[in-house]
Motif scaffolding. Structure first.
Motif, PDB file in Angstrom:
ATOM      1  N   THR A   8      10.210  10.027  -6.594  1.00 29.07           N
ATOM      2  CA  THR A   8       9.937  10.967  -5.517  1.00 29.07           C
ATOM      3  C   THR A   8      10.391  10.376  -4.192  1.00 29.07           C
ATOM      4  OG1 THR A   8       8.018  11.762  -6.722  1.00 29.07           O
ATOM      5  CG2 THR A   8       8.112  12.302  -4.395  1.00 29.07           C
ATOM      6  N   GLU A   9      10.907  11.241  -3.333  1.00 28.37           N
ATOM      7  CA  GLU A   9      11.360  10.773  -2.024  1.00 28.37           C
ATOM      8  C   GLU A   9      10.198  10.249  -1.193  1.00 28.37           C
ATOM      9  OE1 GLU A   9      11.694  14.318   0.993  1.00 28.37           O
ATOM     10  OE2 GLU A   9      12.436  14.985  -0.963  1.00 28.37           O
ATOM     11  N   GLN A  10      10.534   9.421  -0.243  1.00 28.71           N
ATOM     12  CA  GLN A  10       9.566   8.887   0.711  1.00 28.71           C
ATOM     13  C   GLN A  10       9.441   9.879   1.874  1.00 28.71           C
ATOM     14  OE1 GLN A  10       8.547   5.089   0.723  1.00 28.71           O
ATOM     15  NE2 GLN A  10       8.736   5.671  -1.409  1.00 28.71           N
ATOM     16  N   ILE A  11       8.341   9.764   2.607  1.00 27.17           N
ATOM     17  CA  ILE A  11       8.165  10.611   3.781  1.00 27.17           C
ATOM     18  C   ILE A  11       7.579   9.769   4.910  1.00 27.17           C
ATOM     19  CG2 ILE A  11       5.828  11.410   3.265  1.00 27.17           C
ATOM     20  CD1 ILE A  11       6.783  14.223   4.261  1.00 27.17           C
ATOM     21  N   GLY A  60      -7.141  13.762   9.899  1.00 29.85           N
ATOM     22  CA  GLY A  60      -7.658  12.454  10.278  1.00 29.85           C
ATOM     23  C   GLY A  60      -7.529  11.437   9.157  1.00 29.85           C
ATOM     24  N   ALA A  61      -7.767  11.883   7.920  1.00 28.96           N
ATOM     25  CA  ALA A  61      -7.651  10.980   6.770  1.00 28.96           C
ATOM     26  C   ALA A  61      -6.209  10.518   6.582  1.00 28.96           C
ATOM     27  CB  ALA A  61      -8.168  11.661   5.505  1.00 28.96           C
ATOM     28  N   VAL A  62      -5.254  11.414   6.802  1.00 22.54           N
ATOM     29  CA  VAL A  62      -3.834  11.048   6.707  1.00 22.54           C
ATOM     30  C   VAL A  62      -3.482  10.069   7.832  1.00 22.54           C
ATOM     31  CG1 VAL A  62      -1.459  11.916   6.920  1.00 22.54           C
ATOM     32  CG2 VAL A  62      -3.125  13.142   5.496  1.00 22.54           C
ATOM     33  N   GLU A  63      -3.979  10.325   9.020  1.00 19.74           N
ATOM     34  CA  GLU A  63      -3.685   9.443  10.154  1.00 19.74           C
ATOM     35  C   GLU A  63      -4.177   8.015   9.920  1.00 19.74           C
ATOM     36  OE1 GLU A  63      -5.473  11.789  13.258  1.00 19.74           O
ATOM     37  OE2 GLU A  63      -3.588  12.836  13.672  1.00 19.74           O
ATOM     38  N   LEU A  64      -5.244   7.850   9.129  1.00 19.21           N
ATOM     39  CA  LEU A  64      -5.780   6.513   8.848  1.00 19.21           C
ATOM     40  C   LEU A  64      -4.919   5.704   7.881  1.00 19.21           C
ATOM     41  CD1 LEU A  64      -9.609   7.175   8.464  1.00 19.21           C
ATOM     42  CD2 LEU A  64      -8.443   5.993  10.345  1.00 19.21           C
ATOM     43  N   GLU A  84       3.179   3.134   4.168  1.00 17.13           N
ATOM     44  CA  GLU A  84       3.260   2.495   2.853  1.00 17.13           C
ATOM     45  C   GLU A  84       2.241   3.112   1.895  1.00 17.13           C
ATOM     46  OE1 GLU A  84       2.925  -1.917   0.771  1.00 17.13           O
ATOM     47  OE2 GLU A  84       2.401  -1.704   2.883  1.00 17.13           O
ATOM     48  N   GLU A  85       1.019   3.304   2.354  1.00 15.46           N
ATOM     49  CA  GLU A  85      -0.009   3.903   1.489  1.00 15.46           C
ATOM     50  C   GLU A  85       0.337   5.344   1.112  1.00 15.46           C
ATOM     51  OE1 GLU A  85      -4.121   1.690   2.812  1.00 15.46           O
ATOM     52  OE2 GLU A  85      -3.168   3.017   4.279  1.00 15.46           O
ATOM     53  N   LEU A  86       0.903   6.088   2.036  1.00 10.86           N
ATOM     54  CA  LEU A  86       1.279   7.474   1.749  1.00 10.86           C
ATOM     55  C   LEU A  86       2.391   7.565   0.708  1.00 10.86           C
ATOM     56  CD1 LEU A  86       1.257   8.941   5.357  1.00 10.86           C
ATOM     57  CD2 LEU A  86      -0.329   9.511   3.505  1.00 10.86           C
ATOM     58  N   ASN A  87       3.237   6.553   0.667  1.00 16.39           N
ATOM     59  CA  ASN A  87       4.391   6.570  -0.226  1.00 16.39           C
ATOM     60  C   ASN A  87       4.212   5.731  -1.490  1.00 16.39           C
ATOM     61  OD1 ASN A  87       6.583   8.219   1.126  1.00 16.39           O
ATOM     62  ND2 ASN A  87       5.940   6.910   2.808  1.00 16.39           N
ATOM     63  N   MET A  88       3.079   5.052  -1.617  1.00 16.31           N
ATOM     64  CA  MET A  88       2.896   4.175  -2.769  1.00 16.31           C
ATOM     65  C   MET A  88       2.607   4.985  -4.041  1.00 16.31           C
ATOM     66  SD  MET A  88      -0.813   2.387  -2.310  1.00 16.31           S
ATOM     67  CE  MET A  88      -2.313   3.330  -2.414  1.00 16.31           C
ATOM     68  N   PRO A  89       3.189   4.555  -5.150  1.00 19.06           N
ATOM     69  CA  PRO A  89       2.916   5.242  -6.419  1.00 19.06           C
ATOM     70  C   PRO A  89       1.508   4.892  -6.916  1.00 19.06           C
ATOM     71  CG  PRO A  89       4.443   3.422  -6.750  1.00 19.06           C
ATOM     72  CD  PRO A  89       4.165   3.491  -5.286  1.00 19.06           C
ATOM     73  N   LEU A  90       0.840   5.891  -7.469  1.00 21.15           N
ATOM     74  CA  LEU A  90      -0.503   5.670  -8.003  1.00 21.15           C
ATOM     75  C   LEU A  90      -0.474   5.769  -9.519  1.00 21.15           C
ATOM     76  CD1 LEU A  90      -2.710   7.752  -5.555  1.00 21.15           C
ATOM     77  CD2 LEU A  90      -2.454   5.279  -5.654  1.00 21.15           C
ATOM     78  N   LYS A  93       0.348   9.185 -12.659  1.00 22.68           N
ATOM     79  CA  LYS A  93       1.620   8.965 -13.351  1.00 22.68           C
ATOM     80  C   LYS A  93       2.670   8.390 -12.405  1.00 22.68           C
ATOM     81  CE  LYS A  93       0.540  12.658 -16.538  1.00 22.68           C
ATOM     82  NZ  LYS A  93       0.835  13.986 -17.009  1.00 22.68           N
ATOM     83  N   ASP A  94       2.219   7.478 -11.548  1.00 22.30           N
ATOM     84  CA  ASP A  94       3.057   6.771 -10.587  1.00 22.30           C
ATOM     85  C   ASP A  94       3.699   7.662  -9.529  1.00 22.30           C
ATOM     86  OD1 ASP A  94       2.503   4.160 -11.376  1.00 22.30           O
ATOM     87  OD2 ASP A  94       3.962   4.276 -13.001  1.00 22.30           O
ATOM     88  N   GLN A  95       3.141   8.848  -9.328  1.00 19.67           N
ATOM     89  CA  GLN A  95       3.572   9.682  -8.206  1.00 19.67           C
ATOM     90  C   GLN A  95       2.910   9.147  -6.936  1.00 19.67           C
ATOM     91  OE1 GLN A  95       5.826  12.367  -8.052  1.00 19.67           O
ATOM     92  NE2 GLN A  95       6.284  11.419 -10.021  1.00 19.67           N
ATOM     93  N   PRO A  96       3.596   9.232  -5.807  1.00 19.49           N
ATOM     94  CA  PRO A  96       2.979   8.749  -4.565  1.00 19.49           C
ATOM     95  C   PRO A  96       1.885   9.689  -4.063  1.00 19.49           C
ATOM     96  CG  PRO A  96       5.191   9.555  -4.145  1.00 19.49           C
ATOM     97  CD  PRO A  96       4.979   9.634  -5.628  1.00 19.49           C
ATOM     98  N   VAL A  97       1.197   9.242  -3.054  1.00 23.57           N
ATOM     99  CA  VAL A  97       0.058   9.954  -2.487  1.00 23.57           C
ATOM    100  C   VAL A  97       0.496  11.226  -1.759  1.00 23.57           C
ATOM    101  CG1 VAL A  97      -1.830   9.743  -0.819  1.00 23.57           C
ATOM    102  CG2 VAL A  97      -1.230   7.798  -2.274  1.00 23.57           C
ATOM    103  N   TRP A  98       1.559  11.144  -0.973  1.00 23.26           N
ATOM    104  CA  TRP A  98       1.892  12.242  -0.060  1.00 23.26           C
ATOM    105  C   TRP A  98       2.166  13.584  -0.724  1.00 23.26           C
ATOM    106  CZ3 TRP A  98       6.176  15.228   0.435  1.00 23.26           C
ATOM    107  CH2 TRP A  98       7.354  14.777  -0.147  1.00 23.26           C
TER     108      TRP A  98
END
Length: 163
Positions: A2-5, A113-117, A121-127, A131-136
């Protein structure tokens, strides 16, 4: 993969989507907002409550990520999406329109507010849990993409009322 944002881009899309959706809602009467059978048995009010419920789920996940928790919250384990939607519908269907509208505005500010915190890197990290999709993409799917989906539902219903 998945692309980064960029976080600023995600926040911009969230804000634009929220403003477009609430602008549509502002054009509607209380009767239009509370008339059932816009989609299935749901009114527009029920659609708004549905959006808030799903955003609350994301807020809990984002808080867990921010707090470096290893287990992400899932308040409805084992339920299908349809079962979860029905659960949220039943929980909210008797609430007042003003309560639902106020909650939607509050929950939007909370998810923003939760996104701003979170870091980029956390928004784009795979979980691994996703299934290793990022958070965003989960944020997008429960904010601006979800608003667009329900905007289309509402617009289709409004068009059907013109006939």
């Amino acid at each position: 993969m998945t692309e980064q944002i960029a976080k600023t881009e995600l926040l911009r899309r969230m804000q634009d989507g929220y403003e477009q959706f609430t602008a549509l809602l502002a054009t509607l009467s209380e009767e239009q907002l509370t008339t059932p059978h816009v989609n299935g048995k749901w009114s527009i009010k029920d659609n708004i409550a549905h959006l808030s419920a799903w955003q609350k789920r994301v807020i809990a996940v984002l808080a867990a990520i921010h707090n470096k928790e290893t287990t992400l919250p899932n308040p409805t384990p084992g339920l299908s999406e349809d079962e979860i939607n029905e659960l949220y519908y039943q929980a909210n269907k008797e609430r007042s329109l003003s309560d639902i509208q106020n909650e939607f505005a509050t929950v939007y500010q909370q998810i923003k507010g939760a996104v701003e915190l979170l870091s980029e890197e956390e928004l784009n990290m795979p979980l691994p849990q996703w299934k290793d999709q990022p958070v965003w993409p989960n944020i997008a799917g429960n904010t601006f993409e979800h608003y667009q989906e329900h905007t289309q539902i509402i617009q289709n219903w409004l068009a059907s009322q013109q006939v």
